[in-house]
Motif scaffolding. Sequence first.
Motif, PDB file in Angstrom:
ATOM      1  N   GLY A  34       0.804  -1.225   0.000  1.00 49.17           N
ATOM      2  CA  GLY A  34       0.000   0.000   0.000  1.00 49.17           C
ATOM      3  C   GLY A  34       0.833   1.270   0.000  1.00 49.17           C
ATOM      4  N   ILE A  35       2.103   1.159   0.383  1.00 48.47           N
ATOM      5  CA  ILE A  35       2.911   2.375   0.550  1.00 48.47           C
ATOM      6  C   ILE A  35       3.017   3.208  -0.733  1.00 48.47           C
ATOM      7  CG2 ILE A  35       5.202   3.283   1.189  1.00 48.47           C
ATOM      8  CD1 ILE A  35       3.377   2.209   3.521  1.00 48.47           C
ATOM      9  N   PRO A  36       3.416   2.580  -1.858  1.00 55.50           N
ATOM     10  CA  PRO A  36       3.519   3.417  -3.062  1.00 55.50           C
ATOM     11  C   PRO A  36       2.164   3.997  -3.473  1.00 55.50           C
ATOM     12  CG  PRO A  36       3.938   1.084  -3.567  1.00 55.50           C
ATOM     13  CD  PRO A  36       3.909   1.213  -2.090  1.00 55.50           C
ATOM     14  N   LEU A  37       1.097   3.295  -3.092  1.00 55.38           N
ATOM     15  CA  LEU A  37      -0.231   3.763  -3.509  1.00 55.38           C
ATOM     16  C   LEU A  37      -0.712   4.945  -2.671  1.00 55.38           C
ATOM     17  CD1 LEU A  37      -1.858   0.298  -4.166  1.00 55.38           C
ATOM     18  CD2 LEU A  37      -0.226   1.607  -5.524  1.00 55.38           C
ATOM     19  N   LEU A  38      -0.153   5.106  -1.483  1.00 57.66           N
ATOM     20  CA  LEU A  38      -0.481   6.305  -0.714  1.00 57.66           C
ATOM     21  C   LEU A  38       0.033   7.543  -1.444  1.00 57.66           C
ATOM     22  CD1 LEU A  38       0.232   5.236   2.985  1.00 57.66           C
ATOM     23  CD2 LEU A  38      -1.958   5.949   2.030  1.00 57.66           C
ATOM     24  N   GLY A  39       1.022   7.310  -2.306  1.00 54.47           N
ATOM     25  CA  GLY A  39       1.515   8.420  -3.117  1.00 54.47           C
ATOM     26  C   GLY A  39       0.692   8.653  -4.368  1.00 54.47           C
ATOM     27  N   ALA A  40      -0.115   7.666  -4.742  1.00 57.42           N
ATOM     28  CA  ALA A  40      -0.823   7.736  -6.030  1.00 57.42           C
ATOM     29  C   ALA A  40      -1.701   8.977  -6.157  1.00 57.42           C
ATOM     30  CB  ALA A  40      -1.681   6.484  -6.214  1.00 57.42           C
ATOM     31  N   PHE A  41      -2.158   9.468  -5.022  1.00 57.31           N
ATOM     32  CA  PHE A  41      -3.098  10.599  -5.061  1.00 57.31           C
ATOM     33  C   PHE A  41      -2.395  11.936  -4.869  1.00 57.31           C
ATOM     34  CE2 PHE A  41      -4.925   6.716  -3.480  1.00 57.31           C
ATOM     35  CZ  PHE A  41      -5.940   6.517  -4.398  1.00 57.31           C
ATOM     36  N   MET A  42      -1.083  11.888  -4.899  1.00 62.16           N
ATOM     37  CA  MET A  42      -0.294  13.070  -4.547  1.00 62.16           C
ATOM     38  C   MET A  42       0.630  13.537  -5.657  1.00 62.16           C
ATOM     39  SD  MET A  42      -0.510  14.397  -1.451  1.00 62.16           S
ATOM     40  CE  MET A  42      -2.269  14.538  -1.612  1.00 62.16           C
ATOM     41  N   TYR A  43       0.682  12.833  -6.781  1.00 61.73           N
ATOM     42  CA  TYR A  43       1.607  13.224  -7.847  1.00 61.73           C
ATOM     43  C   TYR A  43       1.150  14.496  -8.574  1.00 61.73           C
ATOM     44  CZ  TYR A  43       4.785   9.276  -7.456  1.00 61.73           C
ATOM     45  OH  TYR A  43       5.729   8.392  -7.012  1.00 61.73           O
ATOM     46  N   ASN A  44      -0.054  14.931  -8.269  1.00 53.26           N
ATOM     47  CA  ASN A  44      -0.528  16.192  -8.824  1.00 53.26           C
ATOM     48  C   ASN A  44      -0.273  17.353  -7.853  1.00 53.26           C
ATOM     49  OD1 ASN A  44      -2.486  14.498  -7.391  1.00 53.26           O
ATOM     50  ND2 ASN A  44      -3.687  16.384  -7.410  1.00 53.26           N
ATOM     51  N   GLY A  45       0.028  17.017  -6.603  1.00 51.33           N
ATOM     52  CA  GLY A  45       0.388  18.048  -5.631  1.00 51.33           C
ATOM     53  C   GLY A  45      -0.648  19.144  -5.494  1.00 51.33           C
ATOM     54  N   ILE A  46      -0.173  20.378  -5.565  1.00 52.73           N
ATOM     55  CA  ILE A  46      -1.069  21.522  -5.368  1.00 52.73           C
ATOM     56  C   ILE A  46      -1.508  22.101  -6.717  1.00 52.73           C
ATOM     57  CG2 ILE A  46       0.008  22.113  -3.167  1.00 52.73           C
ATOM     58  CD1 ILE A  46       1.396  24.462  -4.578  1.00 52.73           C
ATOM     59  N   TYR A  47      -1.310  21.335  -7.785  1.00 55.72           N
ATOM     60  CA  TYR A  47      -1.494  21.912  -9.115  1.00 55.72           C
ATOM     61  C   TYR A  47      -2.763  21.421  -9.806  1.00 55.72           C
ATOM     62  CZ  TYR A  47       3.375  22.527  -7.913  1.00 55.72           C
ATOM     63  OH  TYR A  47       4.522  22.827  -7.242  1.00 55.72           O
ATOM     64  N   LYS A  48      -3.208  22.271 -10.713  1.00 56.58           N
ATOM     65  CA  LYS A  48      -4.396  21.957 -11.509  1.00 56.58           C
ATOM     66  C   LYS A  48      -3.946  21.401 -12.861  1.00 56.58           C
ATOM     67  CE  LYS A  48      -5.688  26.256 -10.876  1.00 56.58           C
ATOM     68  NZ  LYS A  48      -6.422  27.536 -10.847  1.00 56.58           N
ATOM     69  N   MET A  49      -4.657  20.433 -13.330  1.00 58.16           N
ATOM     70  CA  MET A  49      -4.335  19.875 -14.650  1.00 58.16           C
ATOM     71  C   MET A  49      -5.556  19.127 -15.157  1.00 58.16           C
ATOM     72  SD  MET A  49      -1.770  16.957 -13.203  1.00 58.16           S
ATOM     73  CE  MET A  49      -1.152  18.108 -11.985  1.00 58.16           C
ATOM     74  N   ASP A  50      -5.492  18.726 -16.426  1.00 58.76           N
ATOM     75  CA  ASP A  50      -6.675  18.111 -17.041  1.00 58.76           C
ATOM     76  C   ASP A  50      -6.674  16.596 -16.949  1.00 58.76           C
ATOM     77  OD1 ASP A  50      -7.334  20.668 -17.821  1.00 58.76           O
ATOM     78  OD2 ASP A  50      -6.177  20.488 -19.689  1.00 58.76           O
ATOM     79  N   ALA A  51      -5.502  16.010 -16.802  1.00 59.66           N
ATOM     80  CA  ALA A  51      -5.471  14.551 -16.848  1.00 59.66           C
ATOM     81  C   ALA A  51      -4.326  14.019 -16.003  1.00 59.66           C
ATOM     82  CB  ALA A  51      -5.303  14.084 -18.293  1.00 59.66           C
ATOM     83  N   TYR A  52      -4.534  12.822 -15.507  1.00 57.02           N
ATOM     84  CA  TYR A  52      -3.545  12.200 -14.639  1.00 57.02           C
ATOM     85  C   TYR A  52      -3.620  10.704 -14.827  1.00 57.02           C
ATOM     86  CZ  TYR A  52      -1.433  10.582 -10.210  1.00 57.02           C
ATOM     87  OH  TYR A  52      -0.674   9.951  -9.270  1.00 57.02           O
ATOM     88  N   ASP A  53      -2.461  10.099 -14.856  1.00 59.56           N
ATOM     89  CA  ASP A  53      -2.436   8.654 -15.038  1.00 59.56           C
ATOM     90  C   ASP A  53      -1.331   8.070 -14.182  1.00 59.56           C
ATOM     91  OD1 ASP A  53      -3.342   6.282 -16.625  1.00 59.56           O
ATOM     92  OD2 ASP A  53      -1.204   6.246 -17.106  1.00 59.56           O
ATOM     93  N   PHE A  54      -1.661   7.041 -13.428  1.00 55.87           N
ATOM     94  CA  PHE A  54      -0.703   6.464 -12.478  1.00 55.87           C
ATOM     95  C   PHE A  54      -0.697   4.954 -12.600  1.00 55.87           C
ATOM     96  CE2 PHE A  54       0.135   4.362  -8.450  1.00 55.87           C
ATOM     97  CZ  PHE A  54       1.253   5.018  -7.944  1.00 55.87           C
ATOM     98  N   GLY A  55       0.483   4.397 -12.651  1.00 55.83           N
ATOM     99  CA  GLY A  55       0.603   2.940 -12.648  1.00 55.83           C
ATOM    100  C   GLY A  55       1.737   2.529 -11.741  1.00 55.83           C
ATOM    101  N   CYS A  56       1.555   1.427 -11.054  1.00 55.35           N
ATOM    102  CA  CYS A  56       2.607   0.959 -10.150  1.00 55.35           C
ATOM    103  C   CYS A  56       2.701  -0.553 -10.226  1.00 55.35           C
ATOM    104  CB  CYS A  56       2.293   1.396  -8.721  1.00 55.35           C
ATOM    105  SG  CYS A  56       3.465   0.743  -7.510  1.00 55.35           S
ATOM    106  N   THR A  57       3.917  -1.042 -10.321  1.00 52.93           N
ATOM    107  CA  THR A  57       4.149  -2.480 -10.252  1.00 52.93           C
ATOM    108  C   THR A  57       4.998  -2.756  -9.025  1.00 52.93           C
ATOM    109  OG1 THR A  57       4.128  -2.609 -12.655  1.00 52.93           O
ATOM    110  CG2 THR A  57       5.084  -4.485 -11.477  1.00 52.93           C
ATOM    111  N   GLY A  58       4.509  -3.610  -8.174  1.00 54.34           N
ATOM    112  CA  GLY A  58       5.283  -4.032  -7.005  1.00 54.34           C
ATOM    113  C   GLY A  58       6.155  -5.206  -7.394  1.00 54.34           C
ATOM    114  N   VAL A  59       7.409  -5.169  -6.975  1.00 52.79           N
ATOM    115  CA  VAL A  59       8.362  -6.177  -7.419  1.00 52.79           C
ATOM    116  C   VAL A  59       9.022  -6.856  -6.225  1.00 52.79           C
ATOM    117  CG1 VAL A  59      10.387  -6.587  -8.881  1.00 52.79           C
ATOM    118  CG2 VAL A  59       8.856  -4.667  -9.386  1.00 52.79           C
ATOM    119  N   PHE A  60       9.101  -8.183  -6.302  1.00 54.64           N
ATOM    120  CA  PHE A  60       9.836  -8.912  -5.258  1.00 54.64           C
ATOM    121  C   PHE A  60      11.319  -8.961  -5.603  1.00 54.64           C
ATOM    122  CE2 PHE A  60       5.608 -11.048  -4.691  1.00 54.64           C
ATOM    123  CZ  PHE A  60       5.396 -10.641  -3.380  1.00 54.64           C
ATOM    124  N   THR A  61      12.144  -8.742  -4.595  1.00 55.37           N
ATOM    125  CA  THR A  61      13.582  -8.921  -4.725  1.00 55.37           C
ATOM    126  C   THR A  61      14.072  -9.638  -3.471  1.00 55.37           C
ATOM    127  OG1 THR A  61      14.022  -6.822  -3.631  1.00 55.37           O
ATOM    128  CG2 THR A  61      13.906  -6.780  -6.046  1.00 55.37           C
TER     129      THR A  61
END
Lengths: 778, 293
Positions: free
Chosen positions: A321-348
Amino acid sequence: MTEVGSARRRKEDARLITGRTQWTDNIQLPGMLYVAYLRSPMAHARIVRVDTGPARREPGVVAAFSGRDFAQEQGSLPCAWPVSEDVVIPDHPPMAVHEVRYVGEAVACVVATDRYKAADALAAIEIEYEELPAVLDMAEALTDTAPKVHEAGNRAFTWRFGNGDIDAAFRDAPVVVDRTYVQQRLIPSAMEPRAVVAATDGDAFTLYSATQIPHILRVMLALTTGIPEHRLRVIAPDVGGGFGSKLQVTAEEVLALLLARRLGRPVKWTESRSEGNMTVHHGRDQLQRISVAAERDGRLRGIKVDLLADMGAYLMLVTPGIPLLGAFMYNGIYKMDAYDFGCTGVFTTKMPTDAYRGAGRPEATYALERVMDELAAEVGLDPLELRRRNWIRHEEFPYTTIANLTYDSGNYEAATERATTLFGYDKLRAEQADRRERRDPVQLGIGVSTYTEMCGLAPSRVLGSLSYGAGGWEHASVRMLPTGKVEVVTGSSPHGQGHVTAWSQIVADALGVPFEDVSVMHGDTAVSPRGMDTYGSRSLAVGGVAVLQACDKVKEKARQVAAHLLEASPEDLEFAEGSFRVRGTGAGRSIQEIALAVFAAHDLPDGFEPALDADATFDPENFSYPHGTHLCAIEVDTETGQSRIRSYVAVDDVGKVVNPLIVEGQVHGGLAQGIAQALFEEAVYDADGNLLTTTMADYLMPTAADLPDFVTDRTETPATSNPLGVKGVGEAGTIASTPAVVNAIVDALRPHGVHDVRMPCTPERIWRTLAGVRGGAA
Amino acid sequence: MIPAAFDYVRPESLAEACEALADAGEDAKVLAGGQSLLPLLRLRLSFPSTLVDVGRLTELHDIRDGGDHVFIGAGATHYDVVRSPLVNAACPLVALAAATVADPAVRHRGTFGGALAHADPAGDLPAVAVALDCVFTARSANGEREIPAAEFFVDYLEPALAPDEILTGIRVPKLGPGWGYHYEKFHRTAQSWAIVGVAAAVRRSNGVVEEARIGLTNMGPTPLRARGVEDALRGAGIHPAAPDDGGADPIRDACGEAAAGSSPPSDLHAQPDYRRHLARALTHRAVRAAARA
Ligand SMILES: Cc1cc2nc3c(=O)[nH]c(=O)nc-3n(C[C@H](O)[C@H](O)[C@H](O)COP(=O)(O)OP(=O)(O)OC[C@H]3O[C@@H](n4cnc5c(N)ncnc54)[C@H](O)[C@@H]3O)c2cc1C
């Protein structure tokens, strides 16, 4: 009405700084035994054979076990956040049974009469491994030919989120900036190492742990070990910091219970610093690709983000869940028309990652604020001007962002105005120009970070929609004692924040009692039966509000009694400075008098239960959104690569401030931690998967001597989503400062053709970056 | 971490300590301030059978004027050295370097002799000892001997001390008037060891360097003396020529060879090529700072 907002010294401190406190490691119980763990020296291997017999014959040893000895009862360490349909949650035995997947994974243990004997006897355990290939690089791990960490493969999950027409935003965009940033792996370094004590009297268990989450821990341990919840008491004594690292259900906690049960004696385990560096869950470790599409004038059209997030070898409590808590924050304080987020969790084959101060939001803020500076350079604007053109204006609140969050309040203009004034922005820019002109070997860089974050975790329904396993409410009870003193029980278990002080201030104002008359209890499931604990800058914005609401209920009860005693109607009473008075007549009763009257119960309203106490559980409607403007000036020596922060200004808006001293402390510590990521800290594994940064000599934590005098100030735009108007401050400094520092370094070097320096920006890295762009040999 | 078991003795006199060390055999170790030894024990990188604690031997704590030298007892702490008026007046380079060691807590416990006997090339004092041609005095049950600095540092963490020898003190020669000093330490945090350090003593007159002594920290398994630079500096003009006159800078040029003959380590903080670069840049800075003094 004067306590909230005053810089009260912390009630906790006298005890803490004079050593009259009780950490978990100080707890001594009769007949106590000590546990030491044998840990895997290999990143990935099959366990061929373990023989603990020879260890059992060592002096002072009471028992020795391998994973096999607990295979039937140890269960699997829990992951409470199955983020997606496709998530793979591998079995995670507290002690490895068949295979080890990171250096430091526990494979066996010795239990002895003192910790020295336990440590000595580890060497006698015979163990044979068959080495398997280590998996270290995320991109490689996702290729078809990569060796597998788990049978199901190395992909832990994929998760997508988007809003608006992203293709349209990028199609024919006049400007596109596309960057990849590395969020290095960090090691949370709490002052107090992890420690755990478990005891049982046969069927009831008590677990003491240096944990942030006694309540969640109790539930999870009951589910994992099968010990019935009502027979398990969890106590978090004074806890010396966590930063997320103690928001965990650890192997050592589970095993402490199992060992106490097996041996019928209390057991204790305390990690050493180097053991901790290997086995406390790590933070960050993401590869972030971020692209922005913008107009020529700098206005944003859209942002695309693609993350690889290193899970390490297993999914722990909230790892995915940690990277996804960031998913809603990549737009920050800014206005824009579109946003797209993808995350792949990887085992190492590395130590699992999980929450670390900011958890997902520092990563997002870093990539966004870095790329905003790149965009500013691309379109030829001052970085502050670019931000001005894009941010949500204060009159536009409440504002629903492209990530579908509704920011209730904020004033980015005011914070930025204040910050630039304190910083002397124009003067420093002039000095920078002069140094550039003179080709001074020491260049000056100015870094900007206009951040926001979501905290006050969290509305339970939102957590539910994100597949998180629990809610985000918080509980409090407030009780007036017969003598008029007040006891508060909070479910938010502190580990250094100062809850006792802040809660006392809230109660003092709400009930009109002296600050000194309030006592706050926490951290013991037998004392504080309900709670969701401390993380995500939630304590004040959720737990503090619960305290206030419980006070309001107590006050309403008191009003009934006062009305009865004063022979007035409750509506005719006003409450001020701790007394109910009949409007107009001046006749009154203090809340202390009422407390005693309730206790005596001689003369109460009909049907009134003789108890002046109340419970409240607050489940927030929305997150809270602190924000601020941080400015950093750095001198970079282009000959050696050494950098020095010359000045740092942080203007934060954390809403209403309960205690400015505590807020200041959180900001200072947060800045130190964020700057540490920018300049100093990194967990390094070698090509075989050995952790190289096992000591403080290699994992460089800055101290006060390495940090500048911070200039801090605040603007105060109250949150509208809770009755205290508070937003939370625990993570703000960490979230804001990392990009401010790196932006400053890149800004210093931009005329040399530098567009990025990978974190931590060590002198050697800066020097090599410069050598690289100069085209000369390094 | 927890050290493996060991025996412990705390003699009350130097003679007794020498006996104890001889009796305890090859695997015994001297314990002074413990600031380097205890971490090794705790990480189980060292397994001495016996520790002979010299911490109580007040006879090792002396700092005294020996006429042409200052004698610093092995047991003097970094703090003692840093605030000694004698050291500051007669051999200030020692105090300048000792003041950069670690942090106040370590400086109050760690000893001058311990830091040298530890023979860590990343330590700040060995390079100073080499640059100043200090002389080490060591005592065993068989008597006392002197070891010149140039022979003291044998290899990484290996001093020229026999297992039964106790370092009693260091003679730091007084260089006399006209010298300036500087210790240039390059590190990432205030508390951490030098990535590279340069100890410089420079005697100047009439705008040129007459003589220089330069020691390098962490540029090989032992502290190094940059003799090539010392030679090249002799007679070098201190002030660079104006750019219009070609900008010649003899000091910078002389320091260009600072890394010659070194074999710097590779670790998390720096690769060898970067250390060589730093050695050149920092030697230049150190010499300039010393020459200005
Ligand atoms: C956090 C930290 C940071 C540090 N940073 C630095 C730094 O930046 N620069 C630096 O130079 N040092 C640094 N040090 C090391 C510090 O200078 C130590 O004080 C010093 O290296 C050892 O001195 P000691 O008295 O503590 O010796 P001990 O630790 O007691 O002993 C060190 C070694 O010397 C031997 N020894 C000690 N005394 C004698 C003697 N009289 N005769 C024979 N053998 C002896 C011991 O047997 C052992 O092998 C640091 C240490 C710490 C803990």
